[in-house]
Design a protein around this motif. Structure first.
Motif, PDB file in Angstrom:
ATOM      1  N   ILE A  24       0.837  -1.197   0.000  1.00 62.54           N
ATOM      2  CA  ILE A  24       0.000   0.000   0.000  1.00 62.54           C
ATOM      3  C   ILE A  24       0.875   1.251   0.000  1.00 62.54           C
ATOM      4  CG2 ILE A  24      -1.614   1.363   1.387  1.00 62.54           C
ATOM      5  CD1 ILE A  24      -2.863  -1.267   2.319  1.00 62.54           C
ATOM      6  N   ARG A  48       2.463   1.766  -3.526  1.00 57.30           N
ATOM      7  CA  ARG A  48       1.567   2.053  -4.646  1.00 57.30           C
ATOM      8  C   ARG A  48       0.565   3.161  -4.356  1.00 57.30           C
ATOM      9  NH1 ARG A  48       0.278  -4.208  -6.625  1.00 57.30           N
ATOM     10  NH2 ARG A  48       2.474  -4.816  -6.812  1.00 57.30           N
ATOM     11  N   GLY A  49       0.376   3.472  -3.078  1.00 60.15           N
ATOM     12  CA  GLY A  49      -0.609   4.482  -2.729  1.00 60.15           C
ATOM     13  C   GLY A  49      -2.024   4.040  -3.017  1.00 60.15           C
ATOM     14  N   THR A  50      -2.246   2.738  -3.030  1.00 57.86           N
ATOM     15  CA  THR A  50      -3.564   2.176  -3.318  1.00 57.86           C
ATOM     16  C   THR A  50      -3.674   0.788  -2.701  1.00 57.86           C
ATOM     17  OG1 THR A  50      -5.056   1.455  -5.093  1.00 57.86           O
ATOM     18  CG2 THR A  50      -2.704   1.273  -5.503  1.00 57.86           C
ATOM     19  N   THR A  51      -4.896   0.314  -2.578  1.00 54.81           N
ATOM     20  CA  THR A  51      -5.127  -1.046  -2.079  1.00 54.81           C
ATOM     21  C   THR A  51      -5.262  -2.035  -3.227  1.00 54.81           C
ATOM     22  OG1 THR A  51      -7.520  -0.624  -1.980  1.00 54.81           O
ATOM     23  CG2 THR A  51      -6.253  -0.242   0.033  1.00 54.81           C
ATOM     24  N   ASP A  52      -4.847  -1.620  -4.414  1.00 49.66           N
ATOM     25  CA  ASP A  52      -4.953  -2.456  -5.609  1.00 49.66           C
ATOM     26  C   ASP A  52      -3.755  -3.406  -5.701  1.00 49.66           C
ATOM     27  OD1 ASP A  52      -5.701  -3.560  -7.983  1.00 49.66           O
ATOM     28  OD2 ASP A  52      -5.039  -1.883  -9.231  1.00 49.66           O
ATOM     29  N   PRO A  59     -10.405  13.332   1.634  1.00 48.27           N
ATOM     30  CA  PRO A  59      -9.499  13.020   0.527  1.00 48.27           C
ATOM     31  C   PRO A  59      -8.430  14.101   0.388  1.00 48.27           C
ATOM     32  CG  PRO A  59     -11.780  12.739  -0.141  1.00 48.27           C
ATOM     33  CD  PRO A  59     -11.813  13.423   1.199  1.00 48.27           C
ATOM     34  N   ASP A  75      -1.257   9.868   0.911  1.00 42.08           N
ATOM     35  CA  ASP A  75      -1.822   8.569   0.542  1.00 42.08           C
ATOM     36  C   ASP A  75      -2.435   7.909   1.776  1.00 42.08           C
ATOM     37  OD1 ASP A  75      -1.090   8.730  -2.139  1.00 42.08           O
ATOM     38  OD2 ASP A  75       0.911   7.934  -1.741  1.00 42.08           O
ATOM     39  N   ARG A  76      -3.770   7.835   1.801  1.00 41.41           N
ATOM     40  CA  ARG A  76      -4.477   7.145   2.878  1.00 41.41           C
ATOM     41  C   ARG A  76      -5.535   6.244   2.267  1.00 41.41           C
ATOM     42  NH1 ARG A  76      -4.392  12.491   5.768  1.00 41.41           N
ATOM     43  NH2 ARG A  76      -6.405  12.883   4.769  1.00 41.41           N
ATOM     44  N   PRO A  77      -5.133   5.291   1.431  1.00 39.12           N
ATOM     45  CA  PRO A  77      -6.115   4.472   0.713  1.00 39.12           C
ATOM     46  C   PRO A  77      -7.039   3.665   1.604  1.00 39.12           C
ATOM     47  CG  PRO A  77      -3.909   3.540   0.501  1.00 39.12           C
ATOM     48  CD  PRO A  77      -3.744   4.907   1.102  1.00 39.12           C
ATOM     49  N   SER A  91      -9.542   6.478   2.358  1.00 36.30           N
ATOM     50  CA  SER A  91     -10.174   7.126   1.213  1.00 36.30           C
ATOM     51  C   SER A  91     -10.783   6.148   0.225  1.00 36.30           C
ATOM     52  CB  SER A  91      -9.150   8.019   0.489  1.00 36.30           C
ATOM     53  OG  SER A  91      -8.058   7.239   0.015  1.00 36.30           O
ATOM     54  N   ASP A  92     -10.211   4.954   0.092  1.00 31.52           N
ATOM     55  CA  ASP A  92     -10.692   3.974  -0.892  1.00 31.52           C
ATOM     56  C   ASP A  92     -11.476   2.835  -0.245  1.00 31.52           C
ATOM     57  OD1 ASP A  92      -9.352   5.515  -2.725  1.00 31.52           O
ATOM     58  OD2 ASP A  92      -7.606   4.211  -2.835  1.00 31.52           O
TER      59      ASP A  92
END
Length: 225
Positions: free
Chosen positions: A49, A52-56, A126, A131-133, A136-137
């Motif tokens: 995380i 990548r700054g995402t949970t993807d 947001p 980056d707080r995925p 935020s996500d």
């Protein structure tokens, strides 16, 4: 004449002390190993995380990063969703601790509550520069798909807000006959919802809602005037 009974047969025999110690030691060791494996999975997911700054990411990527097996992963988690939920719960606990520390430094309970509301708003808002995925996500998705898990994850934060609201009530700083837990829940939900909705339309983009505005709005609902 009543039948004779055998006291030894009616009294359950206790296991030898050495056996109890051996079982307890074995159970403790197994639990420790399980906790260590879980932590390695969580650390691996957190590292992905952060990069990548995402949970993807995929479960296989977490497994590879942790240097463990896919079988071990599914022994501890039902899937990626449960892994992210564990990370989210940990993040909420840490955030609650940080907010509690900041609130404790304030001059009055109401000032502490103000800091808590503003910090929670900033945490959930947001922010393209941070980056707080997980917040935020993942959190908005979780709110829709698994509301029960959301309530569980927010328990540490709700406990904190209830404590702050109770202290403010005891200090005579909120309305009479206020129910601290209900007021805390309403305040939290307002701050979180407005934070996540911030910037979603043109008006908010030009004139974004601020943490100070959120506090003023919420305080009018419970503060004693």
């Amino acid at each position: 004449m009543p039948p004779k009974t055998n006291p030894a047969a009616s009294t359950p025999s206790e296991e030898p002390a050495w056996k109890q110690r051996a079982v307890e030691r074995s159970t403790k060791t197994a639990r420790l190993r399980a906790e260590q494996r879980v932590e390695r999975f969580l650390d691996a997911a957190q590292a992905l995380i952060a990069e990548r700054g995402t949970t993807d990411f995929t479960v296989q990527e977490v497994v590879d990063r942790s240097h463990q097996s896919l079988r071990s992963f599914y022994q501890h988690f039902n899937g990626k969703h449960e892994l992210l939920l564990a990370l989210f719960e940990d993040a909420m606990r840490r955030s609650a601790d940080q907010i509690r520390a900041a609130a404790a430094d304030q001059a009055s309970p109401l000032d502490g509550l103000k800091v808590a509301v503003e910090l929670l708003f900033e945490l959930c808002r947001p922010d393209p520069t941070v980056d707080r995925p997980l917040f935020s996500d993942f959190a908005p998705q979780l709110l829709i798909s698994h509301p029960v898990e959301v309530r569980s994850a927010y328990v540490p934060m709700l406990t904190l807000y209830t404590e702050l609201m109770t202290e403010a009530a005891e200090a005579g700083q909120v309305r009479l006959n206020l129910k601290p837990r209900r007021a805390a829940a309403l305040t939290m939900q307002t701050a979180v919802f407005l934070a996540r909705a911030s910037g979603t339309n043109e008006v908010d983009a030009v004139h974004p809602v601020t943490a100070a505005e959120i506090w003023e709005f919420c305080a009018r609902g419970f503060a004693r005037v």
